[in-house]
Design an enzyme around this catalytic site. Sequence first.
Site, PDB file in Angstrom:
ATOM      1  CD  GLN A 112      -2.622  -1.207   2.620  1.00 51.62           C
ATOM      2  OE1 GLN A 112      -2.633  -2.229   3.277  1.00 51.62           O
ATOM      3  NE2 GLN A 112      -3.278  -0.124   2.999  1.00 51.62           N
ATOM      4  NE  ARG A 137     -12.799   0.018   4.658  1.00 60.16           N
ATOM      5  CZ  ARG A 137     -13.742  -0.323   3.818  1.00 60.16           C
ATOM      6  NH1 ARG A 137     -14.139  -1.572   3.755  1.00 60.16           N
ATOM      7  NH2 ARG A 137     -14.301   0.556   3.025  1.00 60.16           N
ATOM      8  CB  CYS A 138      -8.515   1.272  11.886  1.00 55.02           C
ATOM      9  SG  CYS A 138      -8.018   2.005  13.429  1.00 55.02           S
ATOM     10  CD  GLU A 152      -9.228   4.354   7.805  1.00 49.00           C
ATOM     11  OE1 GLU A 152      -8.606   5.332   8.168  1.00 49.00           O
ATOM     12  OE2 GLU A 152      -8.709   3.411   7.211  1.00 49.00           O
TER      13      GLU A 152
END
Length: 788
Positions: free
Chosen positions: A222, A372-373, A742
């Site tokens: 990522q 996802r945070c 998120e």
Amino acid sequence: MAPKTSPEVGGMGHSIKRKEDPRLIRGKGNFIDDIKLPGMVFMDIVRSPYAHAKIVKIDSAAALKVPGVLGVITGADLAKYNLHWMPTLMSDTQMVLPVEKVMYQAQEVAAVIATDRYTAADGVAAVDVDYDPLPVVVDPFKALEPGAPVLRTDKKDKKDNHIFHWEAGDRAATDKALKDSDVVVTENIYIPRIHVASIETCGCIADFDRARGKLTVYMTTQAPHAIRTVFALVAGHVGLSEERIRIVSPDIGGGFGGKVPVYPGYVIAVAASVLLGKPIKWIEDRMENLQADSFARDYHMKAEIGAKKDGTMTALRIKTIADHGYADAAANPSKFPAGLFSICTGSYDLRKAFVELDGVYTNKPPGGVAYRCSFRVTEAVHAIERITDMLAQELKMDPAELRLKNFIKADQFPYHSALGWEYDSGDYHTALKKAMAKIDYAGLRKEQAEKRKKGELMGIGISSFTEIVGAGPSKHFDILGIKMFDSCEIRIHPTGKAIARFGTKSQGQGHETTYAQIVAEELGIPAKDVEVEEGDTDTAPYGLGTYASRSTPTAGAAGAMAARKIRDKAKKLAAHLLEVSEEDLVWEPGKFSVKGAPQKSKTIQEIAFAAYTNHPQGMEAGLEAVSYYDPPNLTFPFGSYICVVDIDRGTGAVKIRRFVAIDDCGNIINPMIVDGQIHGGLTMGMAPALLEEIAYDDGGNNLSGSFMDYLLPTAMETPSWETDKTVTPSPHHPLGAKGVGESATVGAPPAIVNAVVDALAHLGVRHIDIPITPEKVWRILKEKGVAE
Ligand code: CDP
């Protein structure tokens, strides 16, 4: 006593074959596992069945006799080049391959290189490793006890398993405010370890070209640029300096934070490629992925909230023990070892707050990825939204009323929180009231009262969360010293078409669409004329990558800023072409025209052509710009979610009957994409609330190492999400946008837990830790004498 071992660990190989696509090497529209390079060979990994053991001997002789096996790499091989350890993103150290001992079950022990992946798996099975088991510590509280075995014996003078202490806020003032409060509610809240489950597991193809001395790594990352720098830092001393490294991140089948860190497999594949001079492909199988990397959460939080009798919140104190596994490899900004946990005062005007946190080593794989945070925001939101509901219960107040009473008011923004953040904008009352109206909150409460009389279990849960996303600003945020900004470079071709390259990396969030929209909107050209490219460090400008909902706040803004620079130059060109001064020009999307003479105009396409064919003397040719955008602040998206559940008294099963989500991410670039982000995020938020947990037994055996035990949500459990929005623009973002990726994953879990607890509150239930499995609920029903 020897721990129980799991014979299935490691070396399974892939059985799914995908159709070959000739475009693969362009790095677009492909998974890593689809890429084939000439001469490519395969790597598989020998993994430890033990969670803590000395390595007595690694015998590769039998493996090397397997036809097609080309080599076996061990820690001793890497140690010759000082590559057997690597730095983590939190400046801790992590083994690439062990020399002395293993620290968690499924840890990489050796790597086998072979002509195909099945032969590599056969080679893995033939490597004979002698282990001598050591005492295992999986409970972070026990790890902190005096006399607990010290795990990081590699660290000279380390006498315990404590990693770091971190705190924020005013301890003394908070202690006093809690003491002076009419009511104080205290609860231990645990968020278990969970795991990313991307479509594609982690993997790479490391391709070292001996002739050119250049390493190209196609990898599931990522953050390609940051990874390139990390590789150069780890391997610079053996000649792999940064200009000789190219990272390409093609379509990576989801990332969710799990593909930010560098895992040992990547480094071993690189080392193997350099040693053998061949392209090496390594792809985890699903069980390896679930057992060895990409873990999140594992926070044990003791939360205390104080209030006056009338419900006015007075103070918040949270003490956390954070289980990081055997290395602090969390992908947090350097100065924030607990990520952005200090957003835990949430949406409330809590003037006194104090949080402290201790990171602890255990015999688990490294954890702490921001699944996802935005760096521990999920944990923070869970703590505040749960304890708020407990306070409402204690005060016998409606949880919506308590929230409305304590929300930061719209006219208090920019709001300075007790834990040091400046919230950019918000309107929490409107969001919650909209959710209440949409779901008919008053009607539901009446229905619940009726149902309770009949013994039926129905609950309503609210979560009114505030997020903090978009790191930078670079003055506060860096990863391994690299400042957190992001970038965009736009080139307008002579025919008016554009290529826009970004330092971020989409994993399915639709950057190709939304970034093209941003550039198109700013320049007045059709979005279809804008080619968006990310993920190739040889072409994209340097950026920190995509995670923590930072792409729109940083790279999206860079896109707008670069486009505006181009517009500025286009104006000069238009003035030259129209033979007027710049002040005489007006911009309307797609063209500059002369004030008062709109028929005299030049389109952006005409101007682009002139930039290469007819630019004024003294002006540089071309029409391009780059922006490295360093945001002045983070953005603070928010939302109010309301969940309605029904509980089956026979089985304890929780059914989500309705779920209304009102989100506010400021100005929206693409409503369909935002809605898609929220739908997916809600399902991902429901998953840990009801299903997912990576559990370990006392021997450190992973009990959830396959999808048979680690339960992902399916269409069967997923309700029809009802989404809507409010729009409160960010005052500092060039487009008024905030991140959204998120929000739903962060906001959903406490709404669901609050609904379940609300259904059982009249029985005296106050808190249930996630995941709320049917078994957990059934046991409560049984204990309360209401199970059918
Ligand atoms: O960093 P990541 O892409 O995961 O998160 P994000 O910035 O929240 O963006 C997720 C997707 O939603 C991207 O395609 C954004 O461009 C889009 N988005 C949008 O259309 N409008 C917003 N206000 C925020 C995000």
